[in-house]
Write an enzyme that holds these catalytic residues in place. Structure first.
Site, PDB file in Angstrom:
ATOM      1  N   ASP A  27       0.836  -1.203   0.000  1.00 59.29           N
ATOM      2  CA  ASP A  27       0.000   0.000   0.000  1.00 59.29           C
ATOM      3  C   ASP A  27       0.879   1.264   0.000  1.00 59.29           C
ATOM      4  OD1 ASP A  27      -2.798   1.252   0.680  1.00 59.29           O
ATOM      5  OD2 ASP A  27      -1.428   2.073   2.172  1.00 59.29           O
ATOM      6  N   LYS A  84       1.440   4.272  -2.970  1.00 56.07           N
ATOM      7  CA  LYS A  84       1.301   5.712  -2.685  1.00 56.07           C
ATOM      8  C   LYS A  84       2.596   6.456  -2.988  1.00 56.07           C
ATOM      9  CE  LYS A  84      -2.108   4.877   0.967  1.00 56.07           C
ATOM     10  NZ  LYS A  84      -2.240   4.511   2.383  1.00 56.07           N
TER      11      LYS A  84
HETATM   12  P1  NAP Z   1     -14.306  -2.070   1.461  1.00 56.59           P
HETATM   13  O1  NAP Z   1     -14.841  -1.555   2.765  1.00 56.59           O
HETATM   14  O2  NAP Z   1     -13.921  -3.487   1.354  1.00 56.59           O
HETATM   15  O3  NAP Z   1     -15.416  -1.730   0.342  1.00 56.59           O
HETATM   16  C1  NAP Z   1     -15.346  -2.200  -0.969  1.00 56.59           C
HETATM   17  C2  NAP Z   1     -16.711  -1.974  -1.624  1.00 56.59           C
HETATM   18  O4  NAP Z   1     -16.620  -2.309  -3.010  1.00 56.59           O
HETATM   19  C3  NAP Z   1     -17.831  -2.829  -1.043  1.00 56.59           C
HETATM   20  O5  NAP Z   1     -19.019  -2.075  -0.955  1.00 56.59           O
HETATM   21  C4  NAP Z   1     -18.010  -3.958  -2.059  1.00 56.59           C
HETATM   22  O6  NAP Z   1     -19.346  -4.417  -2.180  1.00 56.59           O
HETATM   23  C5  NAP Z   1     -17.624  -3.255  -3.347  1.00 56.59           C
HETATM   24  N1  NAP Z   1     -17.065  -4.185  -4.319  1.00 56.59           N
HETATM   25  C6  NAP Z   1     -15.896  -4.858  -4.221  1.00 56.59           C
HETATM   26  N2  NAP Z   1     -15.704  -5.639  -5.320  1.00 56.59           N
HETATM   27  C7  NAP Z   1     -16.768  -5.415  -6.114  1.00 56.59           C
HETATM   28  C8  NAP Z   1     -17.178  -5.914  -7.372  1.00 56.59           C
HETATM   29  N3  NAP Z   1     -16.423  -6.793  -8.039  1.00 56.59           N
HETATM   30  N4  NAP Z   1     -18.323  -5.465  -7.908  1.00 56.59           N
HETATM   31  C9  NAP Z   1     -19.090  -4.567  -7.242  1.00 56.59           C
HETATM   32  N5  NAP Z   1     -18.771  -4.047  -6.049  1.00 56.59           N
HETATM   33  C10 NAP Z   1     -17.630  -4.480  -5.475  1.00 56.59           C
HETATM   34  O7  NAP Z   1     -13.041  -1.209   1.013  1.00 56.59           O
HETATM   35  P2  NAP Z   1     -12.628   0.281   1.470  1.00 56.59           P
HETATM   36  O8  NAP Z   1     -11.882   0.214   2.760  1.00 56.59           O
HETATM   37  O9  NAP Z   1     -13.795   1.187   1.380  1.00 56.59           O
HETATM   38  O10 NAP Z   1     -11.529   0.625   0.359  1.00 56.59           O
HETATM   39  C11 NAP Z   1     -11.936   0.812  -0.970  1.00 56.59           C
HETATM   40  C12 NAP Z   1     -10.826   1.456  -1.790  1.00 56.59           C
HETATM   41  O11 NAP Z   1     -10.415   2.679  -1.196  1.00 56.59           O
HETATM   42  C13 NAP Z   1      -9.542   0.620  -1.916  1.00 56.59           C
HETATM   43  O12 NAP Z   1      -8.985   0.867  -3.182  1.00 56.59           O
HETATM   44  C14 NAP Z   1      -8.649   1.204  -0.842  1.00 56.59           C
HETATM   45  O13 NAP Z   1      -7.284   1.026  -1.129  1.00 56.59           O
HETATM   46  C15 NAP Z   1      -9.017   2.655  -0.932  1.00 56.59           C
HETATM   47  N6  NAP Z   1      -8.775   3.432   0.279  1.00 56.59           N
HETATM   48  C16 NAP Z   1      -9.245   2.988   1.475  1.00 56.59           C
HETATM   49  C17 NAP Z   1      -9.068   3.760   2.609  1.00 56.59           C
HETATM   50  C18 NAP Z   1      -9.573   3.317   3.952  1.00 56.59           C
HETATM   51  O14 NAP Z   1      -9.312   4.011   4.935  1.00 56.59           O
HETATM   52  N7  NAP Z   1     -10.309   2.218   4.050  1.00 56.59           N
HETATM   53  C19 NAP Z   1      -8.403   4.985   2.513  1.00 56.59           C
HETATM   54  C20 NAP Z   1      -7.913   5.415   1.256  1.00 56.59           C
HETATM   55  C21 NAP Z   1      -8.127   4.636   0.156  1.00 56.59           C
HETATM   56  P3  NAP Z   1     -20.091  -5.171  -0.942  1.00 56.59           P
HETATM   57  O15 NAP Z   1     -20.277  -4.105   0.093  1.00 56.59           O
HETATM   58  O16 NAP Z   1     -21.361  -5.632  -1.501  1.00 56.59           O
HETATM   59  O17 NAP Z   1     -19.159  -6.253  -0.516  1.00 56.59           O
HETATM   60  N1  HSE Z   2      -5.075   0.769   4.308  1.00 57.05           N
HETATM   61  C1  HSE Z   2      -4.678   2.120   4.104  1.00 57.05           C
HETATM   62  C2  HSE Z   2      -3.901   2.594   5.317  1.00 57.05           C
HETATM   63  C3  HSE Z   2      -5.894   2.968   3.899  1.00 57.05           C
HETATM   64  O1  HSE Z   2      -3.897   1.904   6.344  1.00 57.05           O
HETATM   65  O2  HSE Z   2      -3.274   3.642   5.226  1.00 57.05           O
HETATM   66  C4  HSE Z   2      -5.568   4.385   3.468  1.00 57.05           C
HETATM   67  O3  HSE Z   2      -5.037   4.423   2.194  1.00 57.05           O
END
Ligand code: NAP
Ligand code: HSE
Length: 427
Positions: free
Chosen positions: A201, A205
């Site tokens: 990750d 970045k």
């Molecule tokens: P998450 O909670 O696992 O959510 C993923 C979502 O995408 C879920 O709603 C899932 O549907 C949907 N999804 C996954 N595969 C799919 C598919 N093939 N077709 C349709 N829908 C699908 O993940 P997240 O933590 O929000 O992170 C999402 C993205 O943001 C990632 O790229 C991550 O690197 C980035 N990000 C995350 C954070 C953080 O703090 N979490 C911060 C910065 C960036 P269901 O709900 O139905 O399973």
């Molecule tokens: N998994 C990532 C982190 C989310 O812990 O920083 C934010 O990009």
């Protein structure tokens, strides 16, 4: 007043955060920006799943065509994660003249030129503020505020999960696995947390930030990567006795025509500006030739902080609707980089060994460091127990490859029981 209809790809942590912000802050955004943001459709994997927020079920779909072929949707925000099918969905949106905003650092780091080209060919935009350091506006700062500088260095805590783990291990002596589980429950970790703890990750970045800062694509293949799984509470305790704290750092440095890019656990002095960054907070330290040093600090992960970056990009995308600008890689994305990559950087090292407790061992090890021109700044022998002794060496600045050769020789030395860890030190 304009109504801007947005499609969401995903509705997990980040998607829910962005939705809440639009729901709760929508009217103040309307007042300040003159637009009414409306979430029109949300793609999920499992349309029957109970959601964290109350939501009109008719917004939810499991069919991407409901977004790609919806002529009312002008902006699509992606936070599904992973490369496929996210990449195909985003390319289809761009081809259908929809601007895309994404939090997906893996996708941007791996396929940026192709996605940017598709956006340009279709006269729409590609925005990715949320992909680096959650709520901290680091992409805007590098791209829109520091253009007058030659950026020499970026050093950052850019993964919230690992910073949370190190904070809890250091301050509470807690077990790695336990804290990781907590970081997952708090929504900081990636869907597959291997990406966090093995440094992928942070590598994605760093690739994005370094490419922008050095105006030349810095591919993930050029980044040295090491995760945090080998760091033990012993390393942290011994490091603290020497006046260090441990962080997973992303480091990009440019000197003349050479660039070094690396992600690894790093000891930094307790009075270093990055030393006080705790829990899931991130901080990015940037050195420009005109501006000097600046440091950006804030929440690097989590639903609302990352949602803040997503909604900001949606607003920016709307403002830029007549003239989207994208990054120009002077090396044309896939071509040769403008710089050569240096994998023999110089830094100090903390080296922890377990050795047989007998006369002459220390001299033998010192001799092996000397053979490769590695100068020792200090040696500490900890309590001896049953014929074995922990030994800690701290080097003066030394070349990476020389230290690795010395370590390879030390591992073969019969009086050395184990090379417990080698940790780089930055000042
Ligand atoms: P998450 O909670 O696992 O959510 C993923 C979502 O995408 C879920 O709603 C899932 O549907 C949907 N999804 C996954 N595969 C799919 C598919 N093939 N077709 C349709 N829908 C699908 O993940 P997240 O933590 O929000 O992170 C999402 C993205 O943001 C990632 O790229 C991550 O690197 C980035 N990000 C995350 C954070 C953080 O703090 N979490 C911060 C910065 C960036 P269901 O709900 O139905 O399973
Ligand atoms: N998994 C990532 C982190 C989310 O812990 O920083 C934010 O990009």
């Amino acid at each position: 007043m304009f109504e801007v209809k947005v499609g969401f790809l995903g509705f997990g942590n980040v998607g829910t955060g962005a939705y809440r912000i639009i729901r709760d802050n929508g009217s103040s955004i309307t007042k300040s920006e003159g637009i009414n943001l409306k979430v029109e459709k949300i793609l999920v994997r499992n349309s029957k799943k109970k959601r964290e927020v109350e939501i009109d079920q008719s917004l939810i779909t499991d069919n991407i065509d409901d977004i790609i072929n919806n002529p009312d949707i002008s902006i699509v925000a992606e936070f599904m994660g992973g490369v496929e099918p996210a990449k195909q969905y985003i390319l289809s949106c761009l081809k259908n003249k929809k601007t895309v905003v994404t939090a997906n650092k893996e996708l941007i780091a791996r396929h940026w030129p192709e996605l940017q080209k598709a956006a340009e060919e279709n006269g729409v935009g590609l925005y990715y503020e949320a992909s680096v350091a959650g709520g901290i506006p680091v992409i805007k700062v590098i791209g829109e505020s520091l253009q007058a500088n030659n950026i020499k260095e970026i050093m950052g805590i850019i993964n919230g999960t690992t910073n949370y783990i190190f904070t809890k291990m250091s301050e509470e002596g807690r077990d790695f696995g336990d804290v990781l589980k907590e970081a997952q429950e708090l929504g900081y970790a990636e869907p597959d947390p291997t990406s966090d703890i093995e440094g992928f990750d942070a590598m994605y970045k760093l690739s994005i930030m370094a490419s922008m800062a050095f105006h030349s694509r810095v591919s993930i293949d050029n980044i040295y990567r090491e995760g945090i799984t080998k760091i033990s509470v012993d390393d942290i305790v011994y490091g603290r006795e020497l006046g260090y704290t441990i962080k997973l750092l992303g480091i990009a440095k440019r000197t003349n025509d050479k660039v070094e890019v690396r992600v690894h656990p790093t000891f930094i002095p307790l009075d270093h500006p990055l030393a006080s960054i705790r829990d899931s907070f991130n901080a990015v330290f940037i050195k420009g030739d005109a501006v000097g040093n600046i440091m950006l600090y804030g929440r690097g992960a989590g639903d609302l902080p990352t949602g803040s970056a997503i909604v900001s990009d949606i607003i920016t995308a709307w403002k830029n609707r007549d003239r989207h600008t994208g990054i120009n890689f002077y090396n044309d994305g896939d071509g040769k980089p403008n710089y050569s990559f240096n994998n023999d950087w110089e830094t100090e090292f903390f080296i922890r060994l377990t050795v047989k407790d007998k006369p002459g061992v220390l001299a033998k090890i010192a001799g092996l460091f000397g053979k490769y021109d590695v100068s020792i700044a200090s040696v500490i022998q900890k309590d001896r127990l049953k014929g074995v002794a922990p030994l800690i060496f701290v080097t003066h600045p030394a070349k990476e490859q020389s230290v690795m050769k010395a370590i390879a020789d030390i591992e073969c030395e019969s009086d050395v029981i184990k090379v417990e860890n080698v940790i780089r030190v930055e000042r």
